[in-house]
Design an enzyme around this catalytic site. Structure first.
Site, mmCIF file in Angstrom:
data_model
loop_
_atom_site.group_PDB
_atom_site.id
_atom_site.type_symbol
_atom_site.label_atom_id
_atom_site.label_comp_id
_atom_site.label_asym_id
_atom_site.label_seq_id
_atom_site.Cartn_x
_atom_site.Cartn_y
_atom_site.Cartn_z
ATOM 1 N N ASP A 1 11.053 7.209 -10.776
ATOM 2 C CA ASP A 1 12.399 7.540 -9.923
ATOM 3 C C ASP A 1 12.437 8.560 -8.950
ATOM 4 O O ASP A 1 13.208 8.789 -8.432
ATOM 5 C CB ASP A 1 13.294 7.728 -11.294
ATOM 6 C CG ASP A 1 12.987 8.866 -11.941
ATOM 7 O OD1 ASP A 1 12.216 9.820 -11.559
ATOM 8 O OD2 ASP A 1 13.439 8.918 -13.325
ATOM 9 N N CYS B 1 1.644 -14.535 4.086
ATOM 10 C CA CYS B 1 0.478 -15.387 3.563
ATOM 11 C C CYS B 1 1.164 -16.426 2.569
ATOM 12 O O CYS B 1 0.646 -17.200 1.955
ATOM 13 C CB CYS B 1 -0.621 -14.765 3.090
ATOM 14 S SG CYS B 1 -0.205 -14.009 1.421
ATOM 15 N N ALA C 1 10.863 8.496 -19.339
ATOM 16 C CA ALA C 1 12.226 7.894 -19.067
ATOM 17 C C ALA C 1 13.429 8.724 -19.502
ATOM 18 O O ALA C 1 14.350 8.715 -18.960
ATOM 19 C CB ALA C 1 12.442 6.325 -19.370
ATOM 20 N N HIS D 1 2.208 6.219 -14.020
ATOM 21 C CA HIS D 1 2.794 4.691 -13.845
ATOM 22 C C HIS D 1 2.950 4.231 -12.466
ATOM 23 O O HIS D 1 3.662 3.368 -12.262
ATOM 24 C CB HIS D 1 3.700 4.370 -14.976
ATOM 25 C CG HIS D 1 3.591 4.518 -16.318
ATOM 26 N ND1 HIS D 1 4.154 4.667 -17.302
ATOM 27 C CD2 HIS D 1 2.118 4.176 -16.891
ATOM 28 C CE1 HIS D 1 3.660 4.595 -18.551
ATOM 29 N NE2 HIS D 1 2.505 4.371 -18.344
ATOM 30 N N SER E 1 10.223 11.424 -23.985
ATOM 31 C CA SER E 1 9.185 10.324 -24.331
ATOM 32 C C SER E 1 9.320 9.638 -25.642
ATOM 33 O O SER E 1 9.082 10.608 -26.162
ATOM 34 C CB SER E 1 7.844 10.570 -23.328
ATOM 35 O OG SER E 1 7.131 9.429 -23.912
ATOM 36 N N THR F 1 17.898 10.209 -18.225
ATOM 37 C CA THR F 1 19.091 9.412 -18.520
ATOM 38 C C THR F 1 20.282 10.200 -18.191
ATOM 39 O O THR F 1 21.276 9.729 -17.960
ATOM 40 C CB THR F 1 18.932 9.021 -20.183
ATOM 41 O OG1 THR F 1 18.882 10.344 -20.885
ATOM 42 C CG2 THR F 1 17.869 8.131 -20.539
HETATM 43 P P1 NAD Z 1 11.191 5.332 -23.962
HETATM 44 O O1 NAD Z 1 12.290 4.665 -23.374
HETATM 45 O O2 NAD Z 1 10.260 4.670 -24.428
HETATM 46 O O3 NAD Z 1 11.707 6.891 -24.541
HETATM 47 C C1 NAD Z 1 12.669 7.490 -24.196
HETATM 48 C C2 NAD Z 1 12.783 8.616 -25.176
HETATM 49 O O4 NAD Z 1 13.607 9.567 -24.633
HETATM 50 C C3 NAD Z 1 13.461 8.299 -26.195
HETATM 51 O O5 NAD Z 1 12.525 8.724 -27.376
HETATM 52 C C4 NAD Z 1 14.865 8.910 -26.434
HETATM 53 O O6 NAD Z 1 15.235 9.318 -27.722
HETATM 54 C C5 NAD Z 1 14.661 9.914 -25.353
HETATM 55 N N1 NAD Z 1 15.268 10.353 -24.656
HETATM 56 C C6 NAD Z 1 16.513 9.582 -23.954
HETATM 57 N N2 NAD Z 1 17.417 10.649 -23.146
HETATM 58 C C7 NAD Z 1 17.032 11.723 -23.624
HETATM 59 C C8 NAD Z 1 17.387 13.057 -23.178
HETATM 60 N N3 NAD Z 1 18.505 13.190 -22.317
HETATM 61 N N4 NAD Z 1 17.074 14.159 -23.547
HETATM 62 C C9 NAD Z 1 15.794 14.045 -24.309
HETATM 63 N N5 NAD Z 1 15.305 12.818 -24.933
HETATM 64 C C10 NAD Z 1 16.167 11.764 -24.370
HETATM 65 O O7 NAD Z 1 10.488 6.044 -22.277
HETATM 66 P P2 NAD Z 1 9.123 6.246 -22.036
HETATM 67 O O8 NAD Z 1 8.604 7.097 -23.326
HETATM 68 O O9 NAD Z 1 9.157 7.149 -20.623
HETATM 69 O O10 NAD Z 1 8.213 5.082 -22.048
HETATM 70 C C11 NAD Z 1 8.792 3.806 -21.588
HETATM 71 C C12 NAD Z 1 8.379 3.626 -20.068
HETATM 72 O O11 NAD Z 1 9.524 3.488 -19.403
HETATM 73 C C13 NAD Z 1 7.605 4.574 -19.153
HETATM 74 O O12 NAD Z 1 6.354 3.754 -18.556
HETATM 75 C C14 NAD Z 1 8.467 4.686 -17.763
HETATM 76 O O13 NAD Z 1 7.607 4.246 -16.589
HETATM 77 C C15 NAD Z 1 9.479 3.450 -17.828
HETATM 78 N N6 NAD Z 1 10.548 3.772 -17.435
HETATM 79 C C16 NAD Z 1 10.770 4.671 -16.270
HETATM 80 C C17 NAD Z 1 12.269 5.031 -15.696
HETATM 81 C C18 NAD Z 1 12.357 5.962 -14.916
HETATM 82 O O14 NAD Z 1 11.891 5.961 -14.097
HETATM 83 N N7 NAD Z 1 13.556 6.760 -15.130
HETATM 84 C C19 NAD Z 1 13.325 4.382 -16.445
HETATM 85 C C20 NAD Z 1 13.270 3.216 -17.612
HETATM 86 C C21 NAD Z 1 11.740 2.998 -17.887
#
Ligand code: NAD
Length: 242
Positions: free
Chosen positions: A105, A154, A26, A120, A192, A30
């Site tokens: 996304d 249904c 995710a 996922h 991640s 961001t």
């Molecule tokens: P997580 O939220 O657990 O971790 C995100 C990590 O990314 C954090 O450690 C953070 O420090 C880091 N981070 C945030 N912004 C960053 C950037 N700009 N550059 C570098 N690092 C950055 O997310 P995860 O590990 O993907 O696991 C959580 C679950 O969240 C996944 O299963 C995913 O499917 C789901 N999810 C997906 C979305 C999406 O599709 N965009 C959004 C929210 C959650």
């Protein structure tokens, strides 16, 4: 301030590699305006969201998920690939690139990445939890946008084919992800927390010749075994012209 020596080292690894896998979470999205889960301003910072993607909670009461989805879908629809997604797509011109993403996304696909495994699931289709009827999620968007629950005739509720906590992962995407990582010369984890299993176990499939690079804002449990760790914003790091 990004450490240019680390960027140069990363570029050297890319130049020495043929098969590169990006395992993204995710955090890579961001900078496109989509919140992640575990950052300080992530979705989990609101206690209301803790069980949003939990299958038992959804089956007991799908209302909180659909109330959340009304806004979240709009954020996702209005977001665009950022420099990190675009830089990964550009690397296909010179390397064999596979993207393994935990994200739902669609931003890697929209950036032009051709091989994207979604461990996922994704939002393209939804399924009735009672009879299994499958429908393009687009068709039920009007209901979801209003924050209402989409029902099949249904009487069952539709659930997007996104993997919730407590569900098994899409088998085909998982197996292809595992194979790509086994064959990779370079595995690059981007954005991640590596806290969600089994996806967090994927780096364990890399061979001994495969280098591991981690690009993340915060430390992860795999930092100590990585060949290179760059802390910072994925978009800035991956598109860095140095
Ligand atoms: P997580 O939220 O657990 O971790 C995100 C990590 O990314 C954090 O450690 C953070 O420090 C880091 N981070 C945030 N912004 C960053 C950037 N700009 N550059 C570098 N690092 C950055 O997310 P995860 O590990 O993907 O696991 C959580 C679950 O969240 C996944 O299963 C995913 O499917 C789901 N999810 C997906 C979305 C999406 O599709 N965009 C959004 C929210 C959650």
């Amino acid at each position: 301030m990004i450490n240019q020596e680390l960027i140069q080292e990363f570029k050297g690894y890319i130049n020495q590699s043929r098969r590169i896998v990006f395992l993204t979470g995710a955090g890579i999205s961001t900078e496109s305006g989509i919140p992640d889960f575990r950052s300080a301003d992530g979705l989990y910072s609101n206690p209301k969201n803790i069980n949003i993607f939990d299958i038992s909670a959804f089956l007991a009461d799908p209302k909180p998920f659909y109330q959340f989805s009304a806004e979240f879908l709009e954020v996702m629809e209005n977001s665009l690939p950022n420099p990190a997604h675009l830089a990964i797509a550009r690397l296909q011109e010179t390397h064999l690139v596979t993207v393994v993403t935990q994200n739902i996304d669609d931003l890697h696909q929209r950036a032009g990445s051709r091989t994207v495994w979604c461990v996922h699931g994704n939002l393209e289709f939804s399924r009735c939890v009672k009879c299994g009827h499958r429908i393009a999620t687009q068709e039920i968007y009007p209901v979801i946008r209003k924050g209402e629950i989409p029902y099949h005739s249904c009487g069952g509720v539709y659930k997007p084919e996104v993997t919730f906590f407590g569900e098994s992962l899409p088998e085909e995407d998982w197996l292809y992800s595992q194979k790509a990582i086994e064959e990779a010369d370079l595995l690059c984890v981007v954005g991640s927390s590596l806290a969600v299993y089994p996806a967090a176990a994927l780096p364990g499939y890399r061979s001994r010749k495969c280098r591991l690079v981690i690009i993340n804002r915060e430390p992860t449990p795999l930092d100590t075994e990585a060949d290179l760790v760059i802390h910072g914003d994925a978009g800035k790091i991956l598109s860095n012209p140095a």
